[in-house]
Design a protein around this motif. Structure first.
Motif, short mmCIF file in Angstrom:
data_model
loop_
_atom_site.label_atom_id
_atom_site.label_comp_id
_atom_site.label_asym_id
_atom_site.label_seq_id
_atom_site.Cartn_x
_atom_site.Cartn_y
_atom_site.Cartn_z
N MET A 167 0.82 -1.21 0.00
CA MET A 167 0.00 0.00 0.00
C MET A 167 0.86 1.26 0.00
O MET A 167 0.54 2.26 -0.65
N GLN A 168 1.97 1.23 0.73
CA GLN A 168 2.89 2.38 0.74
C GLN A 168 3.50 2.60 -0.65
O GLN A 168 3.69 3.75 -1.07
N ASN A 218 13.03 -0.25 3.19
CA ASN A 218 11.89 -0.66 2.36
C ASN A 218 12.24 -1.86 1.49
O ASN A 218 11.42 -2.76 1.30
N TYR A 219 13.45 -1.86 0.95
CA TYR A 219 13.89 -3.02 0.17
C TYR A 219 13.90 -4.28 1.05
O TYR A 219 13.49 -5.36 0.61
N CYS A 220 14.39 -4.13 2.27
CA CYS A 220 14.45 -5.27 3.19
C CYS A 220 13.06 -5.81 3.47
O CYS A 220 12.85 -7.03 3.50
N GLU A 221 12.09 -4.92 3.69
CA GLU A 221 10.74 -5.38 4.00
C GLU A 221 10.10 -6.08 2.80
O GLU A 221 9.46 -7.12 2.95
N ILE A 222 10.28 -5.50 1.61
CA ILE A 222 9.71 -6.11 0.40
C ILE A 222 10.29 -7.51 0.19
O ILE A 222 9.59 -8.44 -0.22
N HIS A 247 10.69 6.70 -1.88
CA HIS A 247 10.35 5.49 -1.13
C HIS A 247 11.39 4.40 -1.37
O HIS A 247 11.81 3.71 -0.44
N LEU A 248 11.82 4.25 -2.61
CA LEU A 248 12.77 3.20 -2.95
C LEU A 248 14.20 3.55 -2.59
O LEU A 248 15.10 2.72 -2.72
N SER A 249 14.43 4.78 -2.14
CA SER A 249 15.77 5.17 -1.72
C SER A 249 16.11 4.65 -0.33
O SER A 249 17.25 4.75 0.12
N ALA A 295 3.75 10.46 -6.77
CA ALA A 295 5.01 10.67 -7.49
C ALA A 295 6.21 10.75 -6.53
O ALA A 295 7.13 11.54 -6.71
N GLU A 296 6.18 9.90 -5.49
CA GLU A 296 7.27 9.87 -4.51
C GLU A 296 7.94 8.50 -4.47
O GLU A 296 8.56 8.13 -3.48
#
Length: 251
Positions: free
Chosen positions: A58-59, A78-82, A72-74, A67-68
């Motif tokens: 959802m995030q 977030n990479y670890c959670e995905i 978010h991917l920086s 358009a952020e």
């Protein structure tokens, strides 16, 4: 309200981590634990993982709509959670009796380590702790540039050391006296000797099997290489990383 939502999700994540940690221990010896404990921890962990994975999706969708997405991917978190939530689910569902134990053990080790790292990152807004979590992230970001230089230097020293090992068995096999000048510590594979250097970086430097029992004209290069390594790697680079950490904590 956002603060309440943050602490609620933090509590839920800690509960997930407790259940998954128990599950990691249970799999090591399934027969010594009750089936009820095994199943309970398994399904509770899966429920929490699905919940947090949906939140992460959802995030991502929200970031796309606003358009952020690049921001978010920086974030490494977030990479670890995905990556980690699907890995945890897949690990739990692996059949213990048809899959090699080494594979399951590796998956569990990677997923539990990532899970605790994510917990650290989730404490970024926690009272009195969040500031230090942010410092932790900044130190890692600033250290990456130094680590690139560090790895280049390590590769240079590694090849230099390996060149001084086991050479008499090839071109100079006729001269047995050269064997006592060899750096035989680096006679192993490239990967293993690289990890030897990593341990040396932590201060475990040793002159054993480094062709440095006595000083001869033939092994002066050994002493020069070893001295340069000690100065640049454990001393200089560790102090640079320590300085970066001290500066960030002061700020």
């Amino acid at each position: 309200m956002p603060r309440v939502y943050y602490y609620l999700n933090l509590i839920l994540y800690i509960l997930f981590l407790i259940c998954y940690s128990i599950n990691v221990e249970v799999y090591r010896d399934v027969e010594s634990h009750s089936p009820e404990l095994n199943q309970s921890c398994k399904w509770i962990s899966i429920g929490f993982m699905v919940y947090f994975f949906i939140i992460e999706i959802m995030q991502i969708i929200y970031s796309l709509s606003e358009a952020e997405i690049l921001e978010h991917l920086s974030s490494f978190k977030n990479y670890c959670e995905i990556f980690n939530y699907p890995l945890c689910i897949a690990t739990i569902f692996i059949d213990l009796y048809t899959t090699k134990i080494e594979i399951i053990s590796s998956f569990y080790s990677i997923s539990i380590l990532l899970s605790y790292y994510i917990l650290i990152q989730k404490l970024d807004k926690f009272f009195a702790i969040g500031a230090y979590v942010n410092v932790f992230g900044k130190i890692i970001k600033k250290s990456i540039k130094i680590i690139v230089i560090l790895i280049i230097c390590m590769l240079g020293f590694l090849l230099a050391f390996r060149n001084r090992s086991n050479y008499n068995n090839k071109l100079f096999s006729f001269n047995d006296t050269l064997s006592k000048f060899e750096m035989t510590t680096f006679n192993g594979s490239f990967e293993l000797t690289f990890f030897t250097m990593v341990s040396w970086m932590l201060g475990q430097v040793s002159t054993d099997n480094m062709g440095m029992d006595n000083i001869y004209p033939e092994n002066i290069v050994n002493y020069v290489l070893f001295s340069l390594f000690v100065f640049f790697m454990p001393i200089l680079f560790i102090n640079i990383l320590t300085g970066i950490s001290i500066d960030e904590v002061k700020d």
